[in-house]
Design an enzyme around this catalytic site. Sequence first.
Site, mmCIF file in Angstrom:
data_model
loop_
_atom_site.group_PDB
_atom_site.id
_atom_site.type_symbol
_atom_site.label_atom_id
_atom_site.label_comp_id
_atom_site.label_asym_id
_atom_site.label_seq_id
_atom_site.Cartn_x
_atom_site.Cartn_y
_atom_site.Cartn_z
ATOM 1 C CB ALA A 71 -90.731 -82.096 27.711
ATOM 2 N N GLY A 116 -87.400 -84.350 23.392
ATOM 3 C CA GLY A 116 -86.373 -83.402 23.812
ATOM 4 C C GLY A 116 -85.039 -84.065 24.110
ATOM 5 C CD GLU A 119 -86.625 -81.421 20.084
ATOM 6 O OE1 GLU A 119 -87.151 -80.757 19.181
ATOM 7 O OE2 GLU A 119 -87.072 -81.461 21.250
ATOM 8 C CD GLU A 139 -90.988 -84.042 20.263
ATOM 9 O OE1 GLU A 139 -89.974 -83.661 20.858
ATOM 10 O OE2 GLU A 139 -90.954 -84.868 19.321
#
Length: 265
Positions: A71, A116, A119, A139
């Site tokens: 992110a 992310g 992910e 995270e």
Amino acid sequence: MGDEQRYGEYVAVRRHGHVAELVLDRPKAMNAVSSEMARSIAGACAALSEDQDARVVVLTSTHERAFCVGADLKERNSFSDAELRRQRPTSRGAYGGVLDLPMPTVAAVHGFALGGGFELALSCDVIVADATAVVGLPEVSVGVIPGGGGTQLLPRRVGAARAAELIFSARRVEAAEARELGLVDLLVDAGEDRTEALALGARMAANSPVGLRAAKRALRLGQGLDLQAGLEVEDAAWRTVAFSGDRAEGVAAFNEKRKPEWPGE
């Protein structure tokens, strides 16, 4: 390279025959996923989902040292609570877009694939990583949790205890260990991830598009079910291909000792 279609400033789709290359192209920020980039990923995936010509999707990065660092924390830092809440569906749309692609997907990972970024790779069916790859879900080290599917996709890949160790420690895992633990599937020489992933995609795309999509559906829907329920999912998927043009062509081509010309229906 084939033709290239842009989705906003940061995402492109390139064609290689029946393989569509979904390119993360925000090099100045190591492909950090901003709201704008998330919308572009979702838009590209929506278009690819409808594209009968795309039999396989390969997810790649233009940055030399990173697949995607997760992110965009600079953008996040500027958000009010209300803005963060509003942005959540946009963020989920990107990860869900990749996860829900109906055709097989391959991630080509080099350098950093963190948070992310990892992910997005986990949302693909197969991860090809080169020797420079560093993956992880850090995270909790910044006060959040993996929110792009990580807490669900990682344990399905490596088991609950291994996923817990990796998520709770927030540690980064280098390529060789990542391969050993099953965090990535194929380990290739430095700089070869894209080439190898596209080659794997081409081998997959030589097969029946109807078969590929049905096999993916059976694999995905069967996960987490008991064996008997899973076999019913498989049977339903089999019925969708059994009477297809692809099956008729596949059997005919086999008997005539020639390459099949898939009708794709």
